[in-house]
Each structure stands twice: as structure tokens, then as C-alpha cells.
Design a protein around this motif. Structure first.
Motif, PDB file in Angstrom:
ATOM      1  N   PRO A 169       0.817  -1.225   0.000  1.00 61.52           N
ATOM      2  CA  PRO A 169       0.000   0.000   0.000  1.00 61.52           C
ATOM      3  C   PRO A 169       0.845   1.267   0.000  1.00 61.52           C
ATOM      4  N   LEU A 170       2.018   1.212   0.641  1.00 59.57           N
ATOM      5  CA  LEU A 170       2.881   2.388   0.656  1.00 59.57           C
ATOM      6  C   LEU A 170       3.408   2.697  -0.740  1.00 59.57           C
ATOM      7  N   LEU A 171       3.777   1.668  -1.497  1.00 59.97           N
ATOM      8  CA  LEU A 171       4.259   1.876  -2.865  1.00 59.97           C
ATOM      9  C   LEU A 171       3.143   2.383  -3.771  1.00 59.97           C
ATOM     10  N   LEU A 172       1.948   1.825  -3.631  1.00 64.07           N
ATOM     11  CA  LEU A 172       0.835   2.246  -4.477  1.00 64.07           C
ATOM     12  C   LEU A 172       0.509   3.725  -4.259  1.00 64.07           C
ATOM     13  N   VAL A 173       0.599   4.160  -3.022  1.00 57.78           N
ATOM     14  CA  VAL A 173       0.349   5.571  -2.731  1.00 57.78           C
ATOM     15  C   VAL A 173       1.539   6.431  -3.158  1.00 57.78           C
ATOM     16  N   PHE A 174       2.742   5.963  -2.909  1.00 56.91           N
ATOM     17  CA  PHE A 174       3.952   6.730  -3.238  1.00 56.91           C
ATOM     18  C   PHE A 174       4.072   6.990  -4.736  1.00 56.91           C
ATOM     19  N   PHE A 175       3.776   5.986  -5.552  1.00 55.41           N
ATOM     20  CA  PHE A 175       3.930   6.118  -7.001  1.00 55.41           C
ATOM     21  C   PHE A 175       2.748   6.811  -7.675  1.00 55.41           C
ATOM     22  N   ALA A 176       1.671   7.054  -6.937  1.00 56.85           N
ATOM     23  CA  ALA A 176       0.481   7.687  -7.530  1.00 56.85           C
ATOM     24  C   ALA A 176       0.816   9.084  -8.047  1.00 56.85           C
ATOM     25  N   ALA A 177       0.184   9.463  -9.154  1.00 63.46           N
ATOM     26  CA  ALA A 177       0.538  10.716  -9.830  1.00 63.46           C
ATOM     27  C   ALA A 177      -0.115  11.944  -9.226  1.00 63.46           C
ATOM     28  N   SER A 178      -1.158  11.783  -8.417  1.00 63.31           N
ATOM     29  CA  SER A 178      -1.864  12.942  -7.870  1.00 63.31           C
ATOM     30  C   SER A 178      -2.356  12.642  -6.465  1.00 63.31           C
ATOM     31  N   GLU A 179      -2.734  13.692  -5.752  1.00 56.63           N
ATOM     32  CA  GLU A 179      -3.247  13.525  -4.397  1.00 56.63           C
ATOM     33  C   GLU A 179      -4.573  12.776  -4.396  1.00 56.63           C
ATOM     34  N   ILE A 180      -5.384  13.022  -5.410  1.00 55.18           N
ATOM     35  CA  ILE A 180      -6.657  12.298  -5.515  1.00 55.18           C
ATOM     36  C   ILE A 180      -6.411  10.806  -5.662  1.00 55.18           C
ATOM     37  N   ALA A 181      -5.426  10.468  -6.512  1.00 59.88           N
ATOM     38  CA  ALA A 181      -5.088   9.056  -6.710  1.00 59.88           C
ATOM     39  C   ALA A 181      -4.531   8.443  -5.437  1.00 59.88           C
ATOM     40  N   LYS A 182      -3.768   9.216  -4.687  1.00 57.15           N
ATOM     41  CA  LYS A 182      -3.221   8.705  -3.424  1.00 57.15           C
ATOM     42  C   LYS A 182      -4.350   8.375  -2.451  1.00 57.15           C
ATOM     43  N   ASP A 183      -5.367   9.234  -2.385  1.00 57.16           N
ATOM     44  CA  ASP A 183      -6.498   8.991  -1.491  1.00 57.16           C
ATOM     45  C   ASP A 183      -7.302   7.770  -1.908  1.00 57.16           C
ATOM     46  N   LYS A 184      -7.274   7.455  -3.199  1.00 50.23           N
ATOM     47  CA  LYS A 184      -8.023   6.306  -3.714  1.00 50.23           C
ATOM     48  C   LYS A 184      -7.190   5.022  -3.707  1.00 50.23           C
ATOM     49  N   GLY A 185      -5.963   5.103  -3.214  1.00 46.01           N
ATOM     50  CA  GLY A 185      -5.143   3.903  -3.093  1.00 46.01           C
ATOM     51  C   GLY A 185      -4.285   3.590  -4.286  1.00 46.01           C
ATOM     52  N   GLY A 186      -4.168   4.518  -5.255  1.00 42.63           N
ATOM     53  CA  GLY A 186      -3.300   4.284  -6.404  1.00 42.63           C
ATOM     54  C   GLY A 186      -3.984   4.567  -7.719  1.00 42.63           C
ATOM     55  N   ASP A 187      -3.192   4.604  -8.777  1.00 47.68           N
ATOM     56  CA  ASP A 187      -3.704   4.801 -10.129  1.00 47.68           C
ATOM     57  C   ASP A 187      -2.963   3.858 -11.070  1.00 47.68           C
TER      58      ASP A 187
END
Length: 322
Positions: free
Chosen positions: A178-196
Motif C-alpha cells: 500500500p505504501l508503494l501504491l500511494v507513493f507512485f500515484a501521480a496525484s493527491e486524488i489518486a493517493k487517497d483512492k489507493g493508487g492509479d
């Protein structure tokens, strides 16, 4: 490279320490494939690829049914494979690179802007491919303990080491994924949704690069010492299937494992949804799943495997057998 014929069996069927340690690596690597699929693929389909939930669930169901059929067929083929590496090691060694590529493809959606039909077709093809390659590499790996030694105690030890490799991988993944999925996400919205799409792809590239060498460590360092007798080689596929379905005790174990895995993967498959939409923070997936796997790891480490002599006497090495 040492071939199968150049590796004589050790006295008493003892497996060298190097092989025992190497044997656990493939299980460590396999968890970065299958645990990831069980925990995150459904959410990737629904929230990133935007495939309807019912359709995504059916993709997983159909692929698993096909996987059950191909398990029997591939097991029959692998048992009768002849090569300089043995029966199963070639599938571990040469299947590992394809498995890593299949993992990346399963979490990559190149048709994000296309219609649902194209995305469903891509998801179905890549997941069926992943299931097939996983069967080739992991089923072959699981069969190695039976051909590395004739000593039942050594086989128990090998499978115990395999379970330790599994638990270590799960503990690492439960925190890191989960940390990688959030870290690599391109936007804050994507981070809140758990990744993109970007974060899933990059995370799977990392996991593929971990799984590949882990499988290769096992494939290149263990040795097969047990071969089929001429009589065993003559057994037909139909006779093999009949022997399986007519074995009542084996079917009891099969259905027990089926129920257990339905509960396990059912929980894994919805946990990330729960952390995102109920708890409100995808990063909470790390402590929630870590708490579960730490308990399992403690049990694997603290409880020693029973010895074959204790089975015969009716007592286990750490407590009476009930």
C-alpha cells in the motif's frame, strides 16, 4: 552447471543446508505474485481499469476454473518431463521470467480510454495467462520437495522452510504494497483512492524484479534425485485423474483447502476496499494486514515440525498428537 545425473543422493536422504535454504526462496518470490493478485487485482479492475464489478468478478472466477483444469494436465506433463535439470526444475527456471512479465501485464491497462469490451478482453487474457504461468512455475516448485529426497523428515523440513519463506514475504508485502501504491500515484486524488494506473504498473515492476531472482535461486541451487520408475511412466492421464477423484481422503483435504482458501482470498480481496472506503485511508492496509500475518509467522517459527518417528509412536515432538 551440475546436471541431475551428477548429483548423487546424500546418505540417508539428507539434503544439504544450501539446498534447504535455497528451497525457501521461490516461495518468497511466489508470494509477490499471488498475494498481490489476491489482494489488489480486483480493485485494480474496478477502480483503475473501470471494469464493472460483476464482470471483474466473473473474470476471476472463469480464470480460476480453467486453472483448476490445467493443474491436472500440467502435473501429468511435468511428471514425465525429461531434461538435464530434471522434471520440475526447468519449469521453475524458465517459467520465472515469463511469470514476472505476466504479473506486469495483468496490472497494466493499455486500453484505458477504450470501451469496456476491449478492457474486459485484455483483463481476461492477461489473467488467464498469469494463472497458467503461475501453475507452471509454482506447481513445479511445489513438487521439488518430493524429488529432492526420499527422507520424510527432510521433506517436512523443506516444506516448513517453504512456509517460513511465505510468511516473511507476506509480512514485507503487507507493509510495502500500500505504501508503494500511494507513493507512485501521480496525484493527491489518486493517493487517497489507493493508487492509479501508474502506481500499479510501477509497483508490479518492483515485485516482478523481486520474484524473478527468488525463483532462480531455488531453480539453480536445488537438485532432483528421485525419478519415476518405468511402471509409473506408463500410467495414463485418465488413470491419474481416476486415482485422484476416487481417493476419498485426498478429496476431504481438497475440500478443506477449498473452504479455507475461499475465506482467505475473500478476505484479502475486499480488505483494500475496506481500508479505502470504510476506514478512509489506504495506507491503513499495512497495519491491518501486518497484524494478521505476524500471528501466522509466530506460529510457523515457534511451533517446530513434527518428526516422522513421532508420527509412528502417536506423539508429536512438542505435544501429544490428538
Amino acid at each position: 552447471m551440475t546436471t541431475q545425473s551428477e548429483a548423487p543422493a546424500k546418505k540417508g536422504g539428507m539434503v544439504p543446508l544450501k539446498e534447504k535454504i535455497s528451497f525457501g526462496f521461490a516461495e518468497f518470490g511466489s508470494q509477490f505474485v499471488w498475494n498481490t493478485v489476491g489482494s489488489y487485482l480486483l480493485l485494480f479492475y474496478t477502480d483503475v481499469a473501470l471494469i464493472p464489478a460483476v464482470v471483474a468478478g466473473n473474470i476471476l472466477l472463469v480464470a480460476r476454473v480453467l486453472d483448476g483444469i490445467q493443474d491436472l494436465a500440467f502435473g501429468y506433463i511435468a511428471e514425465r518431463t525429461k531434461s538435464r535439470w530434471g522434471r520440475f526444475r526447468p519449469y521453475v527456471i524458465f517459467g520465472a521470467p515469463v511469470l514476472s512479465i505476466s504479473l506486469i501485464l495483468a496490472f497494466w491497462m493499455p486500453f484505458g480510454g477504450s470501451g469496456t469490451g476491449v478492457k474486459v478482453a485484455w483483463a481476461g487474457i492477461t489473467y488467464v495467462l498469469l494463472c497458467f504461468v503461475y501453475t507452471v512455475a509454482n506447481m513445479s516448485y511445489g513438487s521439488l520437495a518430493g524429488v529432492m529426497t526420499t527422507d520424510s523428515g527432510e521433506r517436512v523440513t523443506l516444506n516448513w522452510i517453504r512456509s517460513i519463506g511465505s510468511m516473511i514475504a507476506q509480512n514485507v508485502m503487507n507493509v510495502v504494497t500500500p505504501l508503494l501504491l500511494v507513493f507512485f500515484a501521480a496525484s493527491e486524488i489518486a493517493k487517497d483512492k489507493g493508487g492509479d494506473a501508474r502506481s500499479y504498473l510501477l509497483t508490479m515492476v518492483v515485485f516482478a524484479c523481486i520474484a524473478l531472482p527468488a525463483f532462480l535461486v531455488t531453480g539453480f541451487n536445488v537438485r532432483e534425485r528421485i525419478t519415476l520408475t518405468p511402471e509409473q511412466q506408463k500410467v495414463s492421464f485418465g488413470a491419474t485423474v481416476k486415482a485422484v477423484v476416487s481417493n476419498g481422503q485426498l478429496l476431504v483435504i481438497f475440500f478443506m483447502l477449498l473452504v479455507n482458501l475461499i475465506g482467505l482470498f475473500g478476505r484479502l480481496g475486499v480488505m483494500y476496499f475496506y481500508c479505502i472506503y470504510i476506514l478512509g485511508n489506504p495506507v491503513l492496509m499495512a497495519p491491518v494486514m501486518l497484524a494478521f500475518s505476524l500471528g501466522s509467522t509466530a506460529g510457523q517459527v515457534l511451533l517446530p515440525p513434527p518428526s516422522p518417528s513421532s508420527w509412528a509412536s502417536g506423539t508429536c515432538s512438542w505435544r501429544p498428537c490428538s
